[in-house]
Design a protein around this motif. Structure first.
Motif, PDB file in Angstrom:
ATOM      1  N   ASN A  46      -6.556   1.954  90.417  1.00  0.00           N
ATOM      2  CA  ASN A  46      -6.700   1.194  89.299  1.00  0.00           C
ATOM      3  C   ASN A  46      -7.203   2.374  88.338  1.00  0.00           C
ATOM      4  O   ASN A  46      -7.025   2.334  86.921  1.00  0.00           O
ATOM      5  N   ASP A  47      -8.345   3.387  88.827  1.00  0.00           N
ATOM      6  CA  ASP A  47      -8.880   4.155  87.719  1.00  0.00           C
ATOM      7  C   ASP A  47      -9.058   5.356  88.472  1.00  0.00           C
ATOM      8  O   ASP A  47     -10.218   5.725  89.052  1.00  0.00           O
ATOM      9  N   TYR A  48      -7.960   6.202  88.931  1.00  0.00           N
ATOM     10  CA  TYR A  48      -8.296   7.638  89.554  1.00  0.00           C
ATOM     11  C   TYR A  48      -9.432   8.549  89.147  1.00  0.00           C
ATOM     12  O   TYR A  48     -10.345   8.900  89.863  1.00  0.00           O
ATOM     13  N   ASP A  49      -9.079   8.833  87.701  1.00  0.00           N
ATOM     14  CA  ASP A  49     -10.188   9.817  87.006  1.00  0.00           C
ATOM     15  C   ASP A  49     -11.442   9.516  87.347  1.00  0.00           C
ATOM     16  O   ASP A  49     -12.376  10.602  87.528  1.00  0.00           O
ATOM     17  N   SER A  50     -11.958   8.376  87.194  1.00  0.00           N
ATOM     18  CA  SER A  50     -13.253   8.088  87.434  1.00  0.00           C
ATOM     19  C   SER A  50     -14.043   8.111  88.872  1.00  0.00           C
ATOM     20  O   SER A  50     -15.064   8.085  89.047  1.00  0.00           O
ATOM     21  N   HIS A  51     -13.124   8.294  89.599  1.00  0.00           N
ATOM     22  CA  HIS A  51     -13.632   8.592  90.987  1.00  0.00           C
ATOM     23  C   HIS A  51     -13.330   9.974  91.518  1.00  0.00           C
ATOM     24  O   HIS A  51     -13.811  10.591  92.558  1.00  0.00           O
ATOM     25  N   ILE A  52     -12.871  10.977  90.648  1.00  0.00           N
ATOM     26  CA  ILE A  52     -12.803  12.365  90.909  1.00  0.00           C
ATOM     27  C   ILE A  52     -14.226  12.913  91.454  1.00  0.00           C
ATOM     28  O   ILE A  52     -15.138  12.798  90.652  1.00  0.00           O
ATOM     29  N   GLY A  53     -14.512  13.596  92.457  1.00  0.00           N
ATOM     30  CA  GLY A  53     -15.493  14.076  92.970  1.00  0.00           C
ATOM     31  C   GLY A  53     -16.240  13.159  93.937  1.00  0.00           C
ATOM     32  O   GLY A  53     -17.397  13.642  94.772  1.00  0.00           O
ATOM     33  N   GLU A  54     -15.824  11.783  93.969  1.00  0.00           N
ATOM     34  CA  GLU A  54     -16.596  10.993  94.890  1.00  0.00           C
ATOM     35  C   GLU A  54     -15.999  11.034  96.314  1.00  0.00           C
ATOM     36  O   GLU A  54     -14.891  11.715  96.556  1.00  0.00           O
ATOM     37  N   VAL A  98      -8.050   8.119 105.527  1.00  0.00           N
ATOM     38  CA  VAL A  98      -8.787   9.569 104.999  1.00  0.00           C
ATOM     39  C   VAL A  98     -10.092   9.005 104.732  1.00  0.00           C
ATOM     40  O   VAL A  98     -10.059   8.498 103.670  1.00  0.00           O
ATOM     41  N   PHE A  99     -11.070   9.851 105.078  1.00  0.00           N
ATOM     42  CA  PHE A  99     -12.502   9.799 104.659  1.00  0.00           C
ATOM     43  C   PHE A  99     -12.567  11.190 104.032  1.00  0.00           C
ATOM     44  O   PHE A  99     -12.851  12.176 104.906  1.00  0.00           O
ATOM     45  N   GLY A 100     -12.987  11.278 102.730  1.00  0.00           N
ATOM     46  CA  GLY A 100     -13.240  12.622 102.275  1.00  0.00           C
ATOM     47  C   GLY A 100     -13.421  12.534 100.703  1.00  0.00           C
ATOM     48  O   GLY A 100     -13.586  11.585 100.169  1.00  0.00           O
ATOM     49  N   THR A 101     -13.357  13.776  99.935  1.00  0.00           N
ATOM     50  CA  THR A 101     -13.467  13.956  98.730  1.00  0.00           C
ATOM     51  C   THR A 101     -12.407  13.898  97.791  1.00  0.00           C
ATOM     52  O   THR A 101     -11.396  14.560  97.936  1.00  0.00           O
ATOM     53  N   LEU A 102     -12.161  13.016  96.722  1.00  0.00           N
ATOM     54  CA  LEU A 102     -11.303  12.939  95.960  1.00  0.00           C
ATOM     55  C   LEU A 102     -11.394  14.227  94.697  1.00  0.00           C
ATOM     56  O   LEU A 102     -12.374  14.505  94.320  1.00  0.00           O
TER      57      LEU A 102
END
Lengths: 175, 166
Positions: A46-54, A98-102
Motif C-alpha cells: 500500500n505504501d512502500y516509500d513510507s516504510h523504507i529504513g524500517e 523475511v524479517f529484515g530492513t526495507l
C-alpha cells in the motif's frame, strides 16, 4: 443459554455483528514494532516509500533465486522484492518469510528468514482436507439438527459409516 | 498455523485423556473439542472472500480476529447458541478447550521475527515471543500427534472397553 428460538436468533445476529466489527477493528490497526507487530505485505504494497529504513516482516513465493526475489501479494496486487543477505539455499516456488530492513529499490536486507519448501504446501493442504473430512464425518455421525427445537443435539445412537455416507449422498436432506 | 490434521489429532488426544478422568465425556463431546480446534482456521474464509477486496471499498478489514482469543471465542459463542440448551454450556466449554489447544500449538511455530502474533487480542495486541519449535508445513508434528492419538485410542478402546468412534 438462550431458551427460545427468537432469542437465539437475536443472539446469533448480535454475535455475527460483533465478529464483523472485530474484522473492521483489527483491519484498522497499524503495525507497532514496540509490540513486535511489524509492517508486513499489506503495508508495503500500500505504501512502500513510507516504510523504507524500517524493520519489516514480509512473505512471498520465490520467483527467482539469482538474485533472490520473492513475490509479495496483498489481494490482487503484487510486488517483487529482492532479498539480500540470505545464505540458505532456496528453490523457485518455495515460500519465504523475511524479517529484515526495507531498503530503496524494492530490496529487503534479511536479518532472519524462514523457508517453507514448495512440496510441503501440497502435503499441508492434503492432510488438512483429510482432517476437515474426519471432523465433518464425526459431526454428522454424532450430532443432528432437531427441526422441532431448531437446534443441534447429540444423537442417541451414533450413525454407522454407511448411514453417514447415505447422508452425504443425500446432501444432508435426512438431517 | 499448523496443518489442520495436527490440530484435530491433538484435540482428539486431549479429549480422550480427559474422558478417562471425566466419565461423562462421550464420543460427541470429543467431536466438540475437535470442532473447537478447527475454529481459528476459519480465517481460510479469506480464500473465498478476499479481505483486500473489502478494503478496496474503503473499509479496513481482516479475518485475523478469528485466529485470536477474542474472535475465536465469539465463534464458539455462535456455535454454542445453535446447540440445544441442555448441551449448550458443556459444548461451550469443550469448544473453548479445542480452540485453546489450537492457539497454544500455533504459538510455538517458527517465525522470522521470533515473535508470534496477537494471540490475546483484543485484550492485548502484544505479539509474544515464540520458541519456534516447528514450521506450519513440517510433517513431523502430524506424525507425532497421530502416534499419540493412536496410542490413546488403543488404550481407550482396550482398557476402558468403551466404543469410541474414530
Amino acid at each position: 443459554m438462550f431458551h427460545d428460538v427468537k432469542t437465539k436468533m437475536i443472539a446469533i445476529i448480535l454475535f455475527l455483528c460483533i465478529l464483523v466489527g472485530m474484522f473492521i477493528w483489527y483491519g484498522s490497526l497499524s503495525p507497532n514494532p514496540n509490540l513486535n507487530h511489524y509492517p508486513g505485505d499489506k503495508e508495503i504494497i500500500n505504501d512502500y516509500d513510507s516504510h523504507i529504513g524500517e524493520i519489516v516482516e514480509v512473505g512471498g513465493k520465490v520467483i527467482s533465486t539469482s538474485p533472490l526475489t520473492i513475490e509479495v501479494k496483498y489481494g490482487t496486487e503484487t510486488m517483487d522484492l529482492f532479498v539480500s543477505g540470505v545464505e540458505e539455499e532456496t528453490l523457485e516456488g518455495d515460500r519465504l518469510t523475511v524479517f529484515g530492513t526495507l531498503q530503496e529499490d524494492h530490496t529487503v536486507t534479511a536479518t532472519r528468514i524462514v523457508i517453507r519448501p514448495r512440496i510441503n504446501y501440497l502435503y499441508m493442504y492434503v492432510v488438512s482436507f483429510i482432517a476437515a473430512f474426519w471432523v465433518l464425518y464425526r459431526i454428522v455421525s454424532q450430532w443432528r439438527w432437531n427441526r422441532t427445537k431448531k437446534a443441534l443435539e447429540i444423537r442417541e445412537r451414533p450413525l454407522k459409516f454407511k448411514e453417514v455416507l447415505s447422508i452425504f449422498k443425500g446432501g444432508f436432506s435426512n438431517g | 498455523m499448523a496443518d489442520l490434521l495436527t490440530h484435530v489429532l491433538v484435540a482428539y488426544t486431549v479429549a480422550i485423556v480427559l474422558s478417562w478422568k471425566f466419565k461423562w465425556i462421550n464420543s460427541a463431546h470429543v467431536t466438540a473439542v475437535m470442532v473447537g480446534s478447527t475454529l481459528p482456521d476459519l480465517t481460510r474464509i479469506g480464500l473465498l472472500i478476499d479481505p483486500a477486496s473489502v478494503e478496496n471499498i474503503g473499509i479496513p478489514f481482516s479475518y485475523s480476529p478469528l485466529h485470536t482469543m477474542g474472535g475465536a471465542m465469539v465463534s464458539v459463542l455462535i456455535i454454542s447458541t445453535l446447540v440445544r440448551v441442555k448441551h449448550a454450556k458443556i459444548t461451550f466449554i469443550l469448544l473453548t478447550l479445542g480452540l485453546l489447544s489450537h492457539l497454544a500449538l500455533d504459538s510455538l511455530i517458527i517465525s522470522a521475527s521470533g515473535h508470534s502474533y496477537a494471540i490475546f487480542w483484543p485484550i492485548s495486541v502484544y505479539n509474544p515471543p515464540t520458541p519456534g519449535l516447528y514450521l506450519s508445513t513440517d510433517m513431523w508434528p502430524a506424525l507425532l500427534a497421530g502416534s499419540s492419538a493412536l496410542c490413546v485410542w488403543l488404550i481407550d478402546s482396550r482398557v476402558h472397553s468403551r466404543s469410541q468412534n474414530i
